[in-house]
Structures are given as structure tokens and as C-alpha cells.
Motif scaffolding. Structure first.
Motif, PDB file in Angstrom:
ATOM      1  N   ASP A  66       0.810  -1.218   0.000  1.00 26.05           N
ATOM      2  CA  ASP A  66       0.000   0.000   0.000  1.00 26.05           C
ATOM      3  C   ASP A  66       0.845   1.271   0.000  1.00 26.05           C
ATOM      4  N   GLY A  67       2.170   1.130   0.072  1.00 27.79           N
ATOM      5  CA  GLY A  67       3.055   2.289   0.019  1.00 27.79           C
ATOM      6  C   GLY A  67       3.196   3.025   1.338  1.00 27.79           C
ATOM      7  N   LEU A  68       2.829   2.364   2.439  1.00 22.29           N
ATOM      8  CA  LEU A  68       2.897   3.017   3.748  1.00 22.29           C
ATOM      9  C   LEU A  68       4.188   2.711   4.496  1.00 22.29           C
ATOM     10  N   VAL A  69       4.807   1.592   4.159  1.00 16.13           N
ATOM     11  CA  VAL A  69       6.039   1.149   4.816  1.00 16.13           C
ATOM     12  C   VAL A  69       7.040   0.756   3.737  1.00 16.13           C
ATOM     13  N   THR A  70       8.280   1.049   3.986  1.00 23.56           N
ATOM     14  CA  THR A  70       9.337   0.608   3.086  1.00 23.56           C
ATOM     15  C   THR A  70      10.178  -0.448   3.791  1.00 23.56           C
ATOM     16  N   ARG A  71      10.617  -1.407   3.016  1.00 22.16           N
ATOM     17  CA  ARG A  71      11.431  -2.515   3.519  1.00 22.16           C
ATOM     18  C   ARG A  71      12.800  -2.391   2.875  1.00 22.16           C
ATOM     19  N   THR A  72      13.836  -2.326   3.712  1.00 29.94           N
ATOM     20  CA  THR A  72      15.200  -2.236   3.210  1.00 29.94           C
ATOM     21  C   THR A  72      15.946  -3.492   3.609  1.00 29.94           C
ATOM     22  N   LEU A  73      16.478  -4.172   2.602  1.00 34.62           N
ATOM     23  CA  LEU A  73      17.246  -5.400   2.817  1.00 34.62           C
ATOM     24  C   LEU A  73      18.723  -5.073   2.670  1.00 34.62           C
ATOM     25  N   TYR A  74      19.499  -5.375   3.709  1.00 35.30           N
ATOM     26  CA  TYR A  74      20.943  -5.162   3.674  1.00 35.30           C
ATOM     27  C   TYR A  74      21.625  -6.491   3.368  1.00 35.30           C
ATOM     28  N   PRO A  75      22.557  -6.514   2.415  1.00 31.97           N
ATOM     29  CA  PRO A  75      23.203  -7.771   2.006  1.00 31.97           C
ATOM     30  C   PRO A  75      24.280  -8.206   3.002  1.00 31.97           C
ATOM     31  N   THR A  76      23.820  -8.650   4.146  1.00 33.88           N
ATOM     32  CA  THR A  76      24.725  -9.144   5.181  1.00 33.88           C
ATOM     33  C   THR A  76      24.380 -10.595   5.461  1.00 33.88           C
ATOM     34  N   VAL A  77      25.241 -11.240   6.229  1.00 33.94           N
ATOM     35  CA  VAL A  77      24.968 -12.619   6.642  1.00 33.94           C
ATOM     36  C   VAL A  77      24.912 -12.620   8.165  1.00 33.94           C
ATOM     37  N   PRO A  78      23.770 -12.937   8.746  1.00 38.56           N
ATOM     38  CA  PRO A  78      22.477 -13.171   8.094  1.00 38.56           C
ATOM     39  C   PRO A  78      21.915 -11.860   7.534  1.00 38.56           C
ATOM     40  N   PRO A  79      20.965 -11.938   6.619  1.00 39.70           N
ATOM     41  CA  PRO A  79      20.397 -10.719   6.029  1.00 39.70           C
ATOM     42  C   PRO A  79      19.764  -9.829   7.102  1.00 39.70           C
ATOM     43  N   LYS A  80      19.935  -8.544   6.947  1.00 39.29           N
ATOM     44  CA  LYS A  80      19.340  -7.566   7.861  1.00 39.29           C
ATOM     45  C   LYS A  80      18.238  -6.842   7.094  1.00 39.29           C
ATOM     46  N   VAL A  81      17.056  -6.792   7.680  1.00 36.76           N
ATOM     47  CA  VAL A  81      15.912  -6.123   7.049  1.00 36.76           C
ATOM     48  C   VAL A  81      15.370  -5.094   8.035  1.00 36.76           C
ATOM     49  N   GLU A  82      15.118  -3.894   7.526  1.00 33.75           N
ATOM     50  CA  GLU A  82      14.542  -2.841   8.350  1.00 33.75           C
ATOM     51  C   GLU A  82      13.289  -2.287   7.683  1.00 33.75           C
TER      52      GLU A  82
END
Length: 129
Positions: A66-82
């Protein structure tokens, strides 16, 4: 000509959006993000007592769609998502704060109304005989 937006009209897409924004987990997730700081999935899960991972994932996906939240994936091990509010999501900041404050300000009155409603009326002793 485009049809008018009316959340009370059956079939209007705005009704689905209103349902989403008014959903329990949506309100709580958005409320957690109103300070503008990013949150990791685990931080949201830990803060929102009672939410399952499945429900949190589903809620975040809907909010992202719906465009209300953005998801940022960081290419780390393990993956970090904010997750954080988008500018569109940020427009809900004040209505959510007002709703939260109303809840805090009026909870005692609501509790009293619930108690009065749930308490059976006294039996009239004269009529009981």
C-alpha cells in the motif's frame, strides 16, 4: 470520469484501505514506526506482544504494498531487514497519535461503561416475592 471515493460503498477500494488501516496489527505496527526510526522485524515482533510471525509478516507486506512502509534489505549474513514509514505512511502519524491519546484519555470511561453494561440490574425485592 472516475468514480468518487467512498469507504462506505460496497466494492469501493477505499473500503479495503480503511479496513487495512483500522486493523489491530496495522495500527500497532504503524504506531511503532511513527518516531521515524527504522525497526527490524524482531524488534517489531518483540514490541507487539501477541503478534505471530506470520501475522506480522502479512501485515508488513500489506503495508509495503500500500506504500505506507518501506522494507530495506541489507546484504549481510544473516540478512538484515529494516522497516520504516514512507512519506505517505508518515501522513498517518498524527491521526494515529490522536487515536492513541484518545484511548489513554478515555479508557476509564470505557471501563466504567463496560462494567455498567455487564452488571445485571438489581432484582426488585418487592417484585421477587
Amino acid at each position: 470520469m472516475k468514480e468518487p471515493v467512498d469507504p462506505y460503498a460496497r466494492g469501493c477500494p477505499s473500503r479495503e484501505l480503511l479496513d487495512r488501516i483500522g486493523d489491530k496489527w496495522t495500527v500497532l505496527v504503524l504506531g511503532e514506526l511513527t518516531d521515524g526510526l527504522p525497526r527490524r522485524f524482531s524488534a517489531l515482533r518483540d514490541r507487539l506482544a501477541g503478534v505471530s510471525e506470520k501475522m506480522l509478516t502479512q501485515t508488513l507486506r500489506h503495508l509495503e504494498r500500500d506504500g505506507l512502509v518501506t522494507r530495506t534489505l541489507y546484504p549481510t549474513v544473516p540478512p538484515k531487514v529494516e522497516y520504516r514509514l514512507t512519506p505517505l505512511g508518515d501522513t498517518l502519524r498524527e491521526p494515529l497519535r490522536a487515536l492513541r491519546q484518545w484511548t489513554v484519555d478515555h479508557m476509564a470511561e470505557v471501563d466504567a461503561a463496560r462494567t455498567a453494561y455487564d452488571t445485571p440490574p438489581p432484582v426488585d425485592a418487592a417484585r421477587a416475592e
